[in-house]
Structures are given as C-alpha cells and as structure tokens.
Design a protein around this motif. Structure first.
Motif, short mmCIF file in Angstrom:
data_model
loop_
_atom_site.label_atom_id
_atom_site.label_comp_id
_atom_site.label_asym_id
_atom_site.label_seq_id
_atom_site.Cartn_x
_atom_site.Cartn_y
_atom_site.Cartn_z
N ASN A 1 -8.51 0.38 -2.14
CA ASN A 1 -8.94 1.10 -1.25
C ASN A 1 -8.07 0.87 0.05
O ASN A 1 -8.12 1.75 0.89
N ASP A 2 -7.29 0.01 -0.06
CA ASP A 2 -6.31 0.09 1.29
C ASP A 2 -4.95 1.05 1.00
O ASP A 2 -4.10 1.08 1.68
N GLN A 3 -5.08 1.87 -0.40
CA GLN A 3 -4.10 2.99 -0.50
C GLN A 3 -4.71 4.15 -0.14
O GLN A 3 -4.00 5.12 -0.13
N LEU A 4 -6.01 4.25 0.41
CA LEU A 4 -6.65 5.69 0.54
C LEU A 4 -5.93 6.16 1.99
O LEU A 4 -5.85 7.18 1.91
N VAL A 5 -5.66 5.43 2.80
CA VAL A 5 -4.99 5.92 3.91
C VAL A 5 -3.65 6.57 3.68
O VAL A 5 -3.37 7.68 4.13
N PRO A 6 -2.67 5.82 3.09
CA PRO A 6 -1.46 6.19 2.70
C PRO A 6 -1.54 7.60 1.94
O PRO A 6 -0.96 8.71 1.77
N LEU A 7 -2.74 7.68 1.01
CA LEU A 7 -2.97 8.72 0.10
C LEU A 7 -3.21 10.02 0.94
O LEU A 7 -2.71 11.02 0.84
N MET A 8 -4.30 9.70 2.05
CA MET A 8 -4.48 10.73 2.85
C MET A 8 -3.46 11.50 3.61
O MET A 8 -3.22 12.32 4.15
N ALA B 1 0.71 -1.23 0.00
CA ALA B 1 0.08 0.06 0.07
C ALA B 1 0.86 1.21 0.12
O ALA B 1 0.68 2.16 -0.83
N PHE B 2 1.83 1.40 0.81
CA PHE B 2 2.71 2.41 0.74
C PHE B 2 3.82 2.71 -0.21
O PHE B 2 3.92 3.70 -0.66
N GLY C 1 6.19 10.70 8.28
CA GLY C 1 7.05 9.51 8.62
C GLY C 1 6.62 8.90 10.00
O GLY C 1 6.75 7.67 10.15
N ILE C 2 6.12 9.56 10.81
CA ILE C 2 5.38 9.22 12.10
C ILE C 2 4.16 8.16 11.63
O ILE C 2 4.30 7.34 12.42
N PHE C 3 3.32 8.55 10.80
CA PHE C 3 2.23 7.82 10.54
C PHE C 3 2.88 6.47 9.90
O PHE C 3 2.21 5.47 10.09
N MET C 4 4.03 6.69 9.11
CA MET C 4 4.44 5.39 8.52
C MET C 4 4.96 4.46 9.60
O MET C 4 4.82 3.26 9.49
N ALA C 5 5.66 5.19 10.55
CA ALA C 5 6.23 4.41 11.65
C ALA C 5 5.08 3.86 12.35
O ALA C 5 4.64 2.44 12.93
N CYS C 6 3.76 4.45 12.59
CA CYS C 6 2.35 3.87 13.20
C CYS C 6 2.03 2.68 12.54
O CYS C 6 1.60 1.49 13.21
#
Length: 617
Positions: A324-331, A158-159, A344-349
């Motif tokens: 649809n599992d790419q929606l959060v990375p896009l947001m 997704a990312f 970066g913090i959210f990717m770590a999340c």
C-alpha cells in the motif's frame, strides 16, 4: 527510465527527462545552500552558531523547518494510503498537533530555553544526575538512527517498485547530499533547506490533489464515492483503548506522541532554541501549526481522491503493485504522467520529506554526541575550532552509519522495518515521562527517574514486540473492488504480494488480516491490542507512576533545594491554587551545591524588553 502501466488503459507510463531534471534540481539547490553558508561562515568557529544558528534566526524559517522535520516522506506516502485503507479517522491528528503545540510552547520550551544548552539532555543531568542523562541519550541515538535509516529506505523502495527509479541511486543521492549540506552549513543550512523543501512538498501535494480531483470529477464526487464505501468517518468515540483509531486515541494519544516530537526531541528543541528570545521561539512553534494542518489536510484529501480514483480497481488486489505504500507513486504516474515535469515535482516533494527529516537527525545526533559524550566524558579542553571540526566529522560518520542501516533494512526486509518502526514508538513514552517527571513533579528524585525510565521501557517493549510477533490479527482494512480493471483476467494476490503487504502494514502498525479461528485467546491479547496511538501516553504514564512511587520510598526531592529554573512555569501556575503555606519557593541550590542564578541559568525572557537577568517566579 522507469515505467509502469496505467490500471485504466494499460498504457505504459514513463518518467521523462524533465521529470528527472526537476527532481535533481532539489538536490542541487539543497547542496548550494550548504555551500553558501559554509562560505559565508568560513571564519566563524563558534559551535553555538553551528548548532543553534547563533540564536539569531527568524521565526518564519524556524517555523517552516519545525513543520518539515517530522512531515517526512512516510507522511506523504503513508497517510494517503492510511485513508485509502482505513478511512479518515486519522485526520483527528490535527487536534493532537494542537495539544502538542500548546505543551511545547508553554510547558517544555521555557525550561529548555532558560538552560541555554545545545543538548536538551543536559537538563536531565541537572535534574537527576549523570546516569539518567546517559541512559536517555543512548535511547535517543538508537531511536533516531533507526528512524533515519527507515526514512531513507522506505520512499526509495516505493518509487523504485513503481517508477523504476534506481534504489541505489536514490539512497546514495539522498544520504550524500543531506550529509554534505548539514556538515557544511550546520543549523542555518538545515533551516533554510527545510524551508525550501516544505514549499516543494506543498507544491507537489497540491499538484497531485488538483489533478486527482479533476480525474475523478471533482472533490465533491470523490468525497461522495469515498463516503459510499465507508472511507469517510470522524465520529468514532469508542472509549475502548483497543480500537485502532478513535477521537480519543488519535486526538489525545496522538497529541502526547507529538508532544514528544516537538516538546523534548533534540531535533526540534535545537530549532526552537535558535531564536534570540523565548517569545520569538514560542511564536515559531505557533506559526508552525498552520503548516502542519495544511500538510495533513492535503495528504488526507489525497487519500480520499486516491480511493475514488481506484475504487473500482484496487491496485494491490489486482496485482499492479504489491504494497500500500506504493499506491501514491502509482497514482502519480496515472494522474500526473501525461503532464511533463509534474511527476518529477512530486518525486521532489516526497524526497524533500526525507531530506528534511534526515538533516534534522544528523544535526541533532551530532550535537548530542559532542555535548553529552565527548565533552562530558572524553575531553573538556577542546578549542572552538576543534569542536567544530569534530562536529562535522561526527556528521559524516553518522551519514555513513545511516546509509549502512538503510542497506541492512534492504537486506533484512520486513523484520528490520518492523523492529525500527516499533522501537521508535516504544522509546518515545519513557523519554517523555522522564522530562515530564522532572519539569512538572519537583518531588521526583534520581532513583525514581532511573527506575521509571527502565520500568517503562521494559513494559513498552513487551507490549510492542509482543503485539508484533505474538499478538492477535490487527484491524481489518475496509473492502476494495477490482470489477473495473481494464483486463478481464483479474490477478489474485501471490505469496510474494502477501509477504510484501505484511511489510507495508508496519507503516500503519497493523497486522495483515488473517482468519481468526473460534478458539479461546490468551488474556494477554487484550493488552497487545492496545492502539499504537496510546503507546507514547502509556509509556509516559508508567514512567511517572513508577518514578513517583520510588521517589516517595527513597526520599523525595526537597522542593526547597531545587532550582526553580528546572521546573516548568505550568507547575507554578498550578501550585498557585494551593494554600500560601504550601507554596515553598525553590532556592538557588542545584544538586546540593549553592550556585548563583547567573551560573545556573543565564537569562529569562522578559515580556517587554527581550532579555533581563533571571528572576524568581
């Protein structure tokens, strides 16, 4: 560096140096915790310390670890997409988690804690014999290995699709770091890294929610927009089991599924039994519940805000992303991209969720392979040091195997993802039924347990695979719009996008919507339409009914020959309602052999004084 374009302005979004630095710090910190515990316990060769933390852990890190284990990256990415696509009915899962918490703390945990074994599957041999134990272990290992491969691959893909983050780099990084710190420090490291990771998860979710609500004009406005477009729904009480999400299917069916995850899953039982007393173990289970509610509340609210943010320009229909599992990375890029470090913090999340789930699986599988196969069938004369070395070697082998599974998933695409997710759901019910039949129905015998497990698994595979490969179209998603997109030439879905959406739909156990022609459907379609939320409950029920019927015809277990310690306290509380003449106490016979109480079960929790010798109920 990875890049993507904003749906509103068309400006390129990029991950900056600070994003990658903060993201990398998560892996460094997790590895350092592993090295610390490896150095601290370098002279300790006790296998119980490695797998159970020496039964000296504190309730708080255990409760945080319990919450982190199955709050995986799939939850962080998948649940907001679920709310975006189908609405908020899924939030009833918190009621299911409450039911699971009660069952775990007061039905299953007392039995497992008193058996005082590293593997929870030892219980099945004590109760039903070797065949049931081996059968259940094989199912668990298969289920967990596929789940770990899926958890490793899905968020990385997704990312990579949205941010350009290297797929191979993230796969290798997560697999190697996770295997390293689990191998070095055992349960202590897993518990403390999980505690760190769940804190990172909450920080990342809060950052996205706060910035997202700011971008949409506040949570109230976002809620109103979502409600206007049918995303806010909590009152579906349809009794039809074919309805995808209802109060009953999510609240009760989901509760049964989470009872499996928390009540009998080796990964969670290991944590729950790592505390010094039964009371503290139960406390950790209850302390974990608020964390579950918090995380589920955050991800559902992010789903509401995400819909409000994209309500005039659906990124999938418009063609900015394909699944649809790419929606959060896009947001994340659209909302957090302007603030250095937050992406970066959210990717770590997200990857914290992957690390916690995978480390739990590594620890659980190594314990099962050692206790239920190697020590049971190969050799019983291993020294403590050899046991510890062998366990660490097993963890490394599992780590490589998991990486191989993730590569297989990446090559096979949607089909293997579909199979792995479906298989996890289908195995849960039969396994749960096996333990429930043993703990709450003393009359179940070994023949009933084997037949119940096999019958339940067969029927559930028919249901699951039939629904996926030969079933009717699934629930239609709620409507979306593209009239607010910044470009004038709105894209239509390409064939590739549609194929990718089919893969993504597996995350929510639905089939991509298609036009249903006016023709007579096969009667079996009604069976295939049963909501996936009922799968675990149905599998458990089939197991129990089959096992009890077979036990009656083959000679049910004599209650007087069964060790009381193998029966859940709930049974004795319920049986207290029976006439006194029917309250037959169990003796200290186990599988036909008389044993001392000390030999069969060493300790039981005393309400006031910690441990005392085991007493009759």
């Amino acid at each position: 560096m990875g890049d993507e374009y904003s749906f509103q302005t068309g400006e390129k979004r990029e991950l900056g140096i600070l994003d990658y630095v903060l993201f990398s710090l998560l892996f460094v910190a997790s590895a350092l915790i592993g090295f610390y515990h490896a150095y601290k316990d370098r002279k300790n060769t006790n296998i119980e310390d490695f797998h159970l933390g020496g039964k000296k852990m504190h309730p708080i890190p255990v409760s945080l670890s319990l919450a982190a284990t199955f709050m995986s990256a799939l939850t962080i990415i998948g649940t907001p997409a679920e709310v975006y696509t189908f609405g908020t009915m899924f939030y009833w899962i918190v009621c299911g988690m409450f039911i699971a918490t009660i069952g775990t703390a007061h039905v299953f945990l007392p039995v497992f804690y008193r058996t005082n074994k590293i593997s929870c599957f030892v219980y099945l041999e004590l109760r039903f014999g070797t065949l049931v134990r081996v059968f259940a272990c094989v199912l668990f290992l298969l289920q967990t290995l596929l789940y770990m491969g899926f958890v490793l691959y899905a968020p990385s893909l997704a990312f990579q699709a949205v941010t350009g983050l290297s797929l191979w780099g993230s796969l290798i990084g997560v697999a190697s770091v996770c295997t390293l710190y689990t191998m070095l420090g055992g349960m202590k490291t897993v518990l403390w890294t999980d505690s760190l990771q769940i804190v990172v998860m909450i920080i990342g979710l809060l950052a996205l929610l706060i910035e997202g609500t700011s971008a949409t004009g506040g949570i109230t406005k976002a809620w109103e927009i979502a409600k206007e477009h049918g995303r806010i729904e909590f009152g579906n009480v349809s009794p039809d089991p074919r309805t995808r999400h209802t109060v009953w299917s999510v609240g009760i069916g989901g509760g049964i599924f989470w009872s499996y995850l928390y009540g009998i899953n080796q990964a969670q039982v290991q944590r729950e039994c790592s505390l010094p007393t039964l009371r503290k173990s139960q406390m950790a289970v209850w302390l974990n519940f608020p964390a579950l509610v918090l995380i589920n509340t955050l991800v559902c609210l992010i789903g509401v805000v995400m819909f409000a943010f994209y309500n005039t320009c659906d990124p999938i229909k418009y063609g900015l992303v394909s699944k649809n599992d790419q929606l959060v990375p896009l947001m994340v890029l659209d909302v957090l991209g302007n603030i250095p470090g937050l992406s970066g913090i959210f990717m770590a999340c997200v990857f914290s969720g992957s690390l916690s789930s995978i480390s739990s699986g590594l620890s659980a599988m190594s314990a099962v392979l050692l206790e239920d196969f190697i020590k049971r069938f190969c050799t019983k004369s291993l020294t403590r040091r050899k046991e510890l070395i062998l366990t660490k070697f097993i963890i490394i082998i599992i780590g490589f195997t998991m990486f191989g599974i993730s590569i297989l998933i990446s090559q096979a695409g949607g089909m293997i993802i579909q199979l792995s997710y479906t298989l996890y759901s289908l195995i849960s019910g039969p396994l749960l039924g096996c333990f429930v039949g043993g703990m709450l129905f003393p009359w179940t015998n070994k023949y009933g347990a084997v037949c119940g497990l096999a019958t339940s698994l067969t029927i559930m595979c028919w249901l699951g695979f039939g629904a996926v490969f030969d079933g009717p179209p699934g629930t239609l998603p709620l409507p979306v719009h593209t009239d607010g997109c910044y470009r004038t030439n709105s894209s239509l879905l390409t064939t590739t996008s549609i194929s990718n959406m089919q893969t993504s739909a597996i995350l929510h156990n639905v089939t991509t919507p298609t036009t249903v022609e006016n023709e007579v459907e096969p009667l079996v379609y009604d069976f295939y339409r049963i909501s996936y939320q009922w799968y675990t409950g149905l599998g458990m029920l089939i197991n129990l009914i089959t096992s009890l019927i077979v036990s009656i015809f083959t000679g049910r277990t004599n209650r007087a020959t069964l060790n009381d310690t193998l029966i859940s306290p709930l049974f004795f509380k319920l049986s207290s309602c029976l006439p006194r003449s029917k309250r037959t106490k169990g003796t200290i016979k186990l599988n036909g052999n008389t044993q001392s109480k000390k030999e069969s079960v060493e300790y039981i929790e005393n309400e006031n004084n910690g441990y005392v010798k085991e007493n009759a109920f």
